[in-house]
Design an enzyme around this catalytic site. Sequence first.
Site: not given
Lengths: 204, 340, 759
Positions: C243, C469-471, C658, C722, C724-725
């Site tokens: 994160f 990282i888990g993505t 995600q 992207g 993830g965020e």
Amino acid sequence: MSETPLASLSRRSFMTGSVSAAAAGPLMATSAKAAAPQPAASAEPRDLSAISLRINKQPYNLALDNRTSLLDALRDHVGLTGTKKGCDHGQCGACTVLVDGKRVLSCLSFAVMNKGHEITTVEGLASADGNLHPMQQAFIDNDAFQCGYCTPGQIMSAIGCINEGHAGSEGDIREYMSGNLCRCAAYPNIVAAIMQAQDETRKA
Amino acid sequence: MRPFVYERPASVSAAAAIASRFAAEGVPPTEAAAQFIAGGTNLADYMRLGVAQPARLVDLNGLGDRALRQIEVGDDSIRFGALVRMGEAADTGEIKRRCPMLAESLKFAASGQIRNMASLAGNVLQRTRCEYFRETSWPCNKREPGSGCAAMEGFNRQHAVLGTSNACIATYHGDFAQALIALGATVEVEARRGMRKIAFSRLHRLPRDTPNVETELAPDEVITAIEVPLGAWSRRSRYVKIRDRESYAFALASAAVALDMDGDTVSQARIALGGVATVPWRARAAEEALSGKALDDEAAEAAAEAAFAEAKPREHNAFKIPLGKRTLVRALLETRDMKV
Amino acid sequence: MNQAAPAPKENMGNPVPRIDARLKVTGQAGYSADLPTANMAYGALATSSIAKGSITAVRLEKARKVPGVLDIVSVGDMDGIDKPKFGNTGASSIAPLHDKAIFHDGQIIALVVAETFEAAEEAAALIRADYAEETPSAGFDSRGTEMEPAAGKSPLFKEDVKAGDFDAAYAAAAVKIDEKYSTPTQHHNPIELFSTTAVWQGDQLTVYEPSQNVTGWKAELARQLKIDPANVRIVSPYVGGAFGSKGPMTARTAIVAVAARSVGRPVRCVVSRIQAYGTQTYRAETRHRIRIGANQDGRITAFAHEGWEVTSRPDPYVVGGTSATGRMYDYGSVLTHVSLVHADRNTPGYMRSPPETPYVYALENAMDEMAVALGMDPVEFRRVNEPQKEPIGGKPFSSRSLVKCYDQAAEAFGWSKREAAVGSMRDGDWLVGMGCATAIYPTAAAPCAARVRLTTDGEVRVQCGSHEIGTGVRTVAAQMAAERLGIEMDKVSVEMGDSALPPAPVSGGSISTASVCSAVLKACDAVRAKLFAAAVAEAGPLAGSGNAKLEMSQEKIVADNGKSAKLSDVFKTMQIGAIEEYAEFAPKGSSPEALKKLYAGQSEFHGGDQDKDSVKYAFGAEFVEVRINSHTREIRVPRIVGAFAAGRIMNTRTARSQLMGGMIWGIGQALHEATEIDKRHARYVNRDLQDYLVPVNADVKQLEVILVPEIDHEVNPAGVKGLGELGNVGTAAAVASAVYHATGKRIRDLPIRIDHLIV
């Protein structure tokens, strides 16, 4: 290289690695003394204790500092690193293992208090032929993790939760699985995985 | 963590004897050289933080007496062996039926794993989660008598508004204890000099000038059982717990309420408040305010006012006073409306 | 097909299970602190108990006497080592153990190395320091802070964006608001603890540490230790949540390496949960003032966003979300200004959507207030202000599917059933509120290298120094290779998380899928080119098909003239057993040095608002239902729906997960998460997972993620934005608007708690 399963790595390295050196070096030197019967009154705080644990149906004879948590015993002294340390204070659930079939936090339990108990870790779930436990398969099917770090604790807790009879509904699962934090927040998928696996887990 | 000697006696008397050997005059159990451990969920945590520093741990899990692990539900009381785990008690159908408050106070506490580990006796003796108590570099009168209280003028959102003193405002965070004090439970303890019974309401001590002395227990006294009398109020009982998140959090405020109703009128009310006081807190003034009254919104609010009449807020915890009142009102009304 | 594996729509890849799933559910995935090392010693940190001043003495005597202690590295023991630097790779310029100055609470004052973990911890707890203490400034409202404009202080925040004449437009606006908002300090709290394991073999150093930037760390660690980067290797095969917290390297890494060299043994230091609060980065505390002016018809004419951010004394860490908020809607005029407030705190850092989470929270809460002021439906208000071009530079969006997101999310949520009047919805004892907000995240990519090997029996190996990282980046990289080379997923393996692999950029800024997949795509295409050439050559199995269009499928090369050749037959004619290709991808607009910088561990981002031709963002719309107890006012979010469009979705399973995780993060932002500080001492108070609350399982009930199809060829070769965020942007504002809808109370300071609503 980085995809090598840890088991093969740790088995190999362990022969020459941490048991014989980091743990066994200083440990073994005193283990004979610790293992010998001694009157309790003469015990010193720094004496190692001889501890026999049954982990995943295998017996282990260890000489451990009384302060060593069950979690550190598993990870650093037995080489079973599937059980994770996330807080070391009983606040995250990542270290959950089964002791005599009940889920507990291995970080808050001193190893020395677990003599004679049957401990099951995530490494003890899949059958010898490599077949996954239904809960492990359900976690894969439902993408019940992302980074995977809390996953062994979630899976052990999920099995414990079903054993306790607390997985009857999605609402129950959410409540009784709340002791396992997942920072990636796979919660809805974890609930779905437990719903999927509960019947088979009861039979398993 | 300080190194310690580990012992696992087979009997209560042997456990008490070990503790007695290392007990010192004027030293409370939490500071004694030899301390008891059962589930370890509280003590292991505090040992790792350096707050508890026993030189000797006396593991009670080897005690042979079966009664220590049994729950007996009788006609007019429930008797809990001290080593019964929280989870087992919470899941006992008879308890859920006969006295829901007891089961609820256990179910809403901690997590499934912790409830499987923690013994009932250990649970009621759990120590405060005050952040300044937990971190040893802060002054804290409870941890280091006379060093001062960092919470008083610090960040004190979780701190107590009732039962505070000039030395300490740390909250007692337990849930089960609120049910026990409301229900008038008794604790049985054993030492080498014999057995005694302590009313649960007398077990915990107000902080006053000595917040480091938390209970009436001597260092060599082992709790062996907790006995809870049942009465006309038991079935109509609830534990309402308010938290920042839905589960696995300590109470911001909680209310344990048991009512004996004669129609709409309260014959007897038993009320305790959690998350807001320094010790398990029986709200006698609220009970008296309700006695003989019809339990409507107004009566519930009057009782809540009475319960918090003496409350003292600090900078960040003032919200606990209105929250505590409303928690009690909600608990009273929900308990009133229970179908029993 | 279950809920976790949504059926792919247009421009979406299959929801194949994660390729590392089996390792993760069996406990065999090796995280950094799991990897066995021979003859290992244990490290434990001692940290400062003051926030400002200097160390006059560190008292180590008691610690040294603890049996099993091998060494203690403390102040003055870093001689000959270069200090950490603040920047993209380094978390902070604060240099514990190099000098005696204390800049913040929890600063490292010593590292104990011992035979056992227990001895190391015991000894570390016995270390005391004497300090010359000064009164610290904790942050906003504290005396002694220093404020300065943020623009130009960071390469990532060059200017305060503006457009038109805000003052005039705001003065003339028919309807306006002027409000202040705040967001708290937050810590990432990945469940994996931070750790460093340093292993020296001669002059070769291997460091096992959870990292989002192994190539960058290799360079930075070599610089600090003054050794050849070729002698440093960073290994981080699996990362237990990141994160942003494992993006910049912290001071600990070099300290552990120094200690390991000193004791002549490998040293593993696992940082306690508590100590992580002071030794890692965190999300900076922010404050905002927003002014919006609009016409009666709801068209915005003026928008001003001022931000203030807490950082450390020495480092200008800038959050700077105004470049996104300033481009969100069709404002007419824009004025922004960001200020830094230097206090006696550790240096903040990137935490999941660092600029957008706080700044878009403020913007979207204000947008809801403005909709109320205008008497408009908040969705309609946003629709009315949907821009054709971004308002700052007048550039087009490469794609923008925000309205589609609103339409689909509103439909799924049942927004039409919302009764607009405040406090009008109720279910028994529970007040019900509904709210919505926009999510936005810039789409960027960075140079990346990858190596792909295909063998004659159809085995594919992908190597890339990116980070799982888990993505699910391992999985999507495998998918890209499998798809491009016509191989089944189970024959593809992926190696990542090692600085010995082809370099990849930092796994931050939601760039990994785009950057890694673009590099893998390029390497696969080079493999294909060789195979195709051999296949259609005179001696090849597809001789004569030179003009046909060729594809790879099911371990065959298939021509559109109906002919096909087995992979093994093509290899046979080539008389080789494998083809291995190394490819470098650099996004459009990359500088001439971009690839060179990649090898030096520096990531050059492109995209977002930086490109000349267009601005590139992913968008989403989130709707939440809150319930607030009418007596006790606890706030719950029983239902949340988000619709997101992010270009090509490589894998609907990992994408949904995600976004789902992001939305739950958003619930935490809204209701739970805050690191509290004792203002007198500038010390963190709630430094664990008991008092720093994050959502638990019971906090999430109904959650729906809608993947909205979107095609964008402009963003990068993979067509990927992207995400993830993206999911945790806007959520907190949606919750705030729902709380307002339920109670009539506008809460502007996060987190929203009982405290706000009970009085």
